[in-house]
Design a protein around this motif. Structure first.
Motif, PDB file in Angstrom:
ATOM      1  N   MET A  62    -119.693   3.865 -30.305  1.00  0.00           N
ATOM      2  CA  MET A  62    -118.550   2.991 -30.552  1.00  0.00           C
ATOM      3  C   MET A  62    -118.708   2.183 -31.848  1.00  0.00           C
ATOM      4  SD  MET A  62    -115.878   3.117 -28.708  1.00  0.00           S
ATOM      5  CE  MET A  62    -115.217   3.562 -27.090  1.00  0.00           C
ATOM      6  N   ASP A  63    -119.893   1.662 -32.115  1.00  0.00           N
ATOM      7  CA  ASP A  63    -120.074   0.857 -33.322  1.00  0.00           C
ATOM      8  C   ASP A  63    -120.022   1.722 -34.584  1.00  0.00           C
ATOM      9  OD1 ASP A  63    -120.251  -1.776 -32.292  1.00  0.00           O
ATOM     10  OD2 ASP A  63    -122.272  -1.356 -31.568  1.00  0.00           O
ATOM     11  N   ALA A  64    -120.518   2.939 -34.517  1.00  0.00           N
ATOM     12  CA  ALA A  64    -120.405   3.855 -35.654  1.00  0.00           C
ATOM     13  C   ALA A  64    -118.938   4.212 -35.898  1.00  0.00           C
ATOM     14  CB  ALA A  64    -121.223   5.121 -35.404  1.00  0.00           C
ATOM     15  N   ALA A  65    -118.205   4.436 -34.799  1.00  0.00           N
ATOM     16  CA  ALA A  65    -116.778   4.739 -34.916  1.00  0.00           C
ATOM     17  C   ALA A  65    -116.017   3.564 -35.519  1.00  0.00           C
ATOM     18  CB  ALA A  65    -116.207   5.093 -33.540  1.00  0.00           C
ATOM     19  N   LEU A  66    -116.372   2.353 -35.093  1.00  0.00           N
ATOM     20  CA  LEU A  66    -115.723   1.161 -35.628  1.00  0.00           C
ATOM     21  C   LEU A  66    -116.057   0.994 -37.103  1.00  0.00           C
ATOM     22  CD1 LEU A  66    -113.984  -1.312 -35.098  1.00  0.00           C
ATOM     23  CD2 LEU A  66    -116.035  -2.508 -34.273  1.00  0.00           C
ATOM     24  N   ALA A  67    -117.289   1.313 -37.476  1.00  0.00           N
ATOM     25  CA  ALA A  67    -117.705   1.186 -38.877  1.00  0.00           C
ATOM     26  C   ALA A  67    -116.863   2.076 -39.780  1.00  0.00           C
ATOM     27  CB  ALA A  67    -119.189   1.535 -39.022  1.00  0.00           C
ATOM     28  N   ILE A  68    -116.641   3.310 -39.363  1.00  0.00           N
ATOM     29  CA  ILE A  68    -115.895   4.225 -40.236  1.00  0.00           C
ATOM     30  C   ILE A  68    -114.419   3.855 -40.284  1.00  0.00           C
ATOM     31  CG2 ILE A  68    -115.235   6.097 -38.625  1.00  0.00           C
ATOM     32  CD1 ILE A  68    -116.430   8.012 -40.829  1.00  0.00           C
ATOM     33  N   GLU A  69    -113.885   3.281 -39.204  1.00  0.00           N
ATOM     34  CA  GLU A  69    -112.489   2.837 -39.215  1.00  0.00           C
ATOM     35  C   GLU A  69    -112.330   1.594 -40.097  1.00  0.00           C
ATOM     36  OE1 GLU A  69    -108.343   2.920 -37.927  1.00  0.00           O
ATOM     37  OE2 GLU A  69    -109.957   4.353 -38.309  1.00  0.00           O
ATOM     38  N   VAL A  70    -113.282   0.686 -40.023  1.00  0.00           N
ATOM     39  CA  VAL A  70    -113.234  -0.502 -40.877  1.00  0.00           C
ATOM     40  C   VAL A  70    -113.343  -0.092 -42.345  1.00  0.00           C
ATOM     41  CG1 VAL A  70    -114.457  -2.625 -41.534  1.00  0.00           C
ATOM     42  CG2 VAL A  70    -114.085  -2.095 -39.122  1.00  0.00           C
ATOM     43  N   PHE A  71    -114.261   0.826 -42.633  1.00  0.00           N
ATOM     44  CA  PHE A  71    -114.401   1.295 -44.019  1.00  0.00           C
ATOM     45  C   PHE A  71    -113.129   1.972 -44.510  1.00  0.00           C
ATOM     46  CE2 PHE A  71    -115.222   4.766 -46.985  1.00  0.00           C
ATOM     47  CZ  PHE A  71    -115.754   4.053 -48.053  1.00  0.00           C
ATOM     48  N   HIS A  72    -112.550   2.835 -43.687  1.00  0.00           N
ATOM     49  CA  HIS A  72    -111.311   3.532 -44.070  1.00  0.00           C
ATOM     50  C   HIS A  72    -110.219   2.520 -44.407  1.00  0.00           C
ATOM     51  CE1 HIS A  72    -107.965   6.248 -44.155  1.00  0.00           C
ATOM     52  NE2 HIS A  72    -107.425   5.720 -43.078  1.00  0.00           N
ATOM     53  N   ASN A  73    -110.080   1.495 -43.595  1.00  0.00           N
ATOM     54  CA  ASN A  73    -109.041   0.498 -43.835  1.00  0.00           C
ATOM     55  C   ASN A  73    -109.371  -0.392 -45.039  1.00  0.00           C
ATOM     56  OD1 ASN A  73    -106.711   0.327 -41.625  1.00  0.00           O
ATOM     57  ND2 ASN A  73    -108.561   1.088 -40.630  1.00  0.00           N
ATOM     58  N   PHE A  74    -110.649  -0.644 -45.259  1.00  0.00           N
ATOM     59  CA  PHE A  74    -111.057  -1.327 -46.491  1.00  0.00           C
ATOM     60  C   PHE A  74    -110.571  -0.551 -47.714  1.00  0.00           C
ATOM     61  CE2 PHE A  74    -114.376   0.098 -49.479  1.00  0.00           C
ATOM     62  CZ  PHE A  74    -114.272  -0.897 -50.451  1.00  0.00           C
ATOM     63  N   SER A  75    -110.771   0.767 -47.687  1.00  0.00           N
ATOM     64  CA  SER A  75    -110.356   1.586 -48.833  1.00  0.00           C
ATOM     65  C   SER A  75    -108.840   1.556 -49.013  1.00  0.00           C
ATOM     66  CB  SER A  75    -110.854   3.026 -48.674  1.00  0.00           C
ATOM     67  OG  SER A  75    -110.139   3.720 -47.669  1.00  0.00           O
ATOM     68  N   LEU A  76    -108.093   1.456 -47.916  1.00  0.00           N
ATOM     69  CA  LEU A  76    -106.637   1.372 -48.010  1.00  0.00           C
ATOM     70  C   LEU A  76    -106.194   0.065 -48.651  1.00  0.00           C
ATOM     71  CD1 LEU A  76    -105.524   2.801 -44.531  1.00  0.00           C
ATOM     72  CD2 LEU A  76    -105.815   4.020 -46.700  1.00  0.00           C
ATOM     73  N   VAL A  77    -106.855  -1.035 -48.273  1.00  0.00           N
ATOM     74  CA  VAL A  77    -106.516  -2.337 -48.851  1.00  0.00           C
ATOM     75  C   VAL A  77    -106.687  -2.316 -50.363  1.00  0.00           C
ATOM     76  CG1 VAL A  77    -107.184  -4.782 -48.993  1.00  0.00           C
ATOM     77  CG2 VAL A  77    -107.029  -3.662 -46.766  1.00  0.00           C
ATOM     78  N   HIS A  78    -107.821  -1.779 -50.824  1.00  0.00           N
ATOM     79  CA  HIS A  78    -108.073  -1.744 -52.259  1.00  0.00           C
ATOM     80  C   HIS A  78    -107.215  -0.702 -52.968  1.00  0.00           C
ATOM     81  CE1 HIS A  78    -112.119  -4.104 -52.619  1.00  0.00           C
ATOM     82  NE2 HIS A  78    -111.210  -4.738 -51.928  1.00  0.00           N
ATOM     83  N   ASP A  79    -106.980   0.447 -52.326  1.00  0.00           N
ATOM     84  CA  ASP A  79    -106.086   1.457 -52.912  1.00  0.00           C
ATOM     85  C   ASP A  79    -104.687   0.894 -53.108  1.00  0.00           C
ATOM     86  OD1 ASP A  79    -108.153   3.237 -52.901  1.00  0.00           O
ATOM     87  OD2 ASP A  79    -107.304   4.587 -51.394  1.00  0.00           O
ATOM     88  N   ASP A  80    -104.205   0.132 -52.126  1.00  0.00           N
ATOM     89  CA  ASP A  80    -102.865  -0.451 -52.219  1.00  0.00           C
ATOM     90  C   ASP A  80    -102.765  -1.432 -53.377  1.00  0.00           C
ATOM     91  OD1 ASP A  80    -101.897   1.008 -50.086  1.00  0.00           O
ATOM     92  OD2 ASP A  80    -102.218  -0.584 -48.606  1.00  0.00           O
ATOM     93  N   ILE A  81    -103.849  -2.157 -53.641  1.00  0.00           N
ATOM     94  CA  ILE A  81    -103.871  -3.067 -54.786  1.00  0.00           C
ATOM     95  C   ILE A  81    -103.803  -2.260 -56.083  1.00  0.00           C
ATOM     96  CG2 ILE A  81    -105.277  -4.724 -56.085  1.00  0.00           C
ATOM     97  CD1 ILE A  81    -106.383  -5.675 -53.361  1.00  0.00           C
ATOM     98  N   MET A  82    -104.611  -1.198 -56.168  1.00  0.00           N
ATOM     99  CA  MET A  82    -104.642  -0.370 -57.375  1.00  0.00           C
ATOM    100  C   MET A  82    -103.289   0.293 -57.633  1.00  0.00           C
ATOM    101  SD  MET A  82    -108.408   1.366 -56.906  1.00  0.00           S
ATOM    102  CE  MET A  82    -108.349   2.289 -58.434  1.00  0.00           C
ATOM    103  N   ASP A  83    -102.625   0.699 -56.546  1.00  0.00           N
ATOM    104  CA  ASP A  83    -101.326   1.384 -56.672  1.00  0.00           C
ATOM    105  C   ASP A  83    -100.149   0.419 -56.705  1.00  0.00           C
ATOM    106  OD1 ASP A  83    -102.732   3.755 -56.558  1.00  0.00           O
ATOM    107  OD2 ASP A  83    -102.361   4.080 -54.418  1.00  0.00           O
ATOM    108  N   ASP A  84    -100.427  -0.870 -56.500  1.00  0.00           N
ATOM    109  CA  ASP A  84     -99.371  -1.879 -56.380  1.00  0.00           C
ATOM    110  C   ASP A  84     -98.351  -1.463 -55.317  1.00  0.00           C
ATOM    111  OD1 ASP A  84     -98.125  -4.297 -56.930  1.00  0.00           O
ATOM    112  OD2 ASP A  84     -96.915  -3.491 -58.561  1.00  0.00           O
TER     113      ASP A  84
END
Length: 324
Positions: A62-84
């Motif tokens: 469960m914690d490994a699964a949560l880690a990869i979901e948190v990371f994926h969403n982190f990348s979305l937050v920063h991608d959205d900033i880059m793409d405006d």
């Protein structure tokens, strides 16, 4: 083994139990917000499934699964900033709802949180998870940079494009499955096999996304059809169109990809026609089929029960079943 929906529901319950807004609120509230926006939760589901595929209780992962979901969403937050980007899953993006600085800082906190979750595993399991995660995170960043670089290059090759989507998208699918194998203490050969299954499936999925962006059904695709053409993105379809098209078709593609008309309908229609007439559309469908076949061939060679192969095959088939 359980049904795919069972793993998804179990993970969502775990995510909700671990997602709390604490002080400082302006750091953690955006994290709670993005994690609660929904999504298919494909990557954490793969972690849990792979753990049971190799004989361990999915709850250990469960914690490994949560880690990869948190990371994926982190990348979305920063991608959205880059793409405006103004919207994510139909809602305001983090930097629009708050501001860019908040998006950057909350994203950074998510990345660190993902690493912290691996501290719940001991010894070799922690080491192997952390090493895989670091390698994957760097690859995702490299893939994102390639994607940015390609926007201003006119000499992108098919091989370079495939490398970009492998790094930006597919490695995270492979890593999710391999994390489950690590938690279950699977053999090195089993870990590599399940990773390659996910990596090939991830490439096939992204190529299909490229194809459906041009030729998908607007009612079922979930995004604006023709969006990549409007944004002049050099996708697999574009690269094949330039490579396979006649001199006139190639010139038309290059000319149309150099403009951004206020009403893009005519541009989209013209480009799609060239994708069809040049053979680019057919070649893209062939590449999708080849990568999907490679994924399922790797799956067939894994030393696991037919029942477990069937569940992973079902997941892959469901992922690739969008046809219009």
């Amino acid at each position: 083994m359980h049904a795919i929906e069972y793993y998804r529901n179990e993970f969502i319950s775990y995510l909700e139990s671990k997602t709390t807004t604490k002080e400082p609120v302006n750091l953690y509230e955006p994290i709670t917000y993005i994690l609660n926006l929904g999504g298919k939760r494909l990557r954490p589901v793969l972690v849990l499934m792979a753990t049971e595929v190799f004989g361990a209780d999915y709850r250990k992962a469960m914690d490994a699964a949560l880690a990869i979901e948190v990371f994926h969403n982190f990348s979305l937050v920063h991608d959205d900033i880059m793409d405006d980007a103004p919207l994510r899953r139909g809602r305001e993006t983090v930097h629009e709802k708050w501001d860019v600085n908040t998006g950057i800082l909350s994203g950074d906190a998510m990345l660190i949180t993902a690493y912290q979750l691996f501290e719940n595993y001991a010894g070799p399991t922690f080491r192997d998870l952390a090493q895989l995660f670091s390698k994957t995170a760097i690859a995702v960043c490299e893939g994102q940079q390639y994607d940015v670089d390609f926007e201003t290059r006119d000499d992108v090759t098919v091989e370079e494009y495939l490398k970009m989507i492998e790094y930006k998208t597919a490695v995270l699918v492979g890593a999710a499955l391999k994390m489950g194998a690590i938690v279950a203490d699977a053999s090195p050969q089993e870990r590599l096999g399940i990773y390659d299954f996910g990596r090939n499936l991830g490439i096939a999925f992204q190529l299909q996304d490229d194809y459906l962006d041009a030729f998908g059904n607007p009612k079922t695709f979930g995004k604006q059809v023709g969006g990549d053409i409007i944004e002049n993105k050099k996708t697999y379809l574009y690269l094949k169109g330039v490579a396979l098209g006649s001199e006139l078709e190639r010139k038309a593609i290059l000319d149309l990809y150099s403009i951004q008309p206020k009403n893009p309908e005519a541009k989209v229609a013209s480009i799609k026609e060239i994708f069809l007439s040049s053979g680019a559309a057919e070649q893209t469908k062939l590449a999708i089929a080849n990568y999907t076949e490679s994924a399922f061939k790797t799956l067939s060679e894994l030393d696991i029960s037919p029942e477990k192969k069937a569940l992973l095959h079902e997941f892959g088939a469901n992922l690739m079943k969008r046809k219009d």
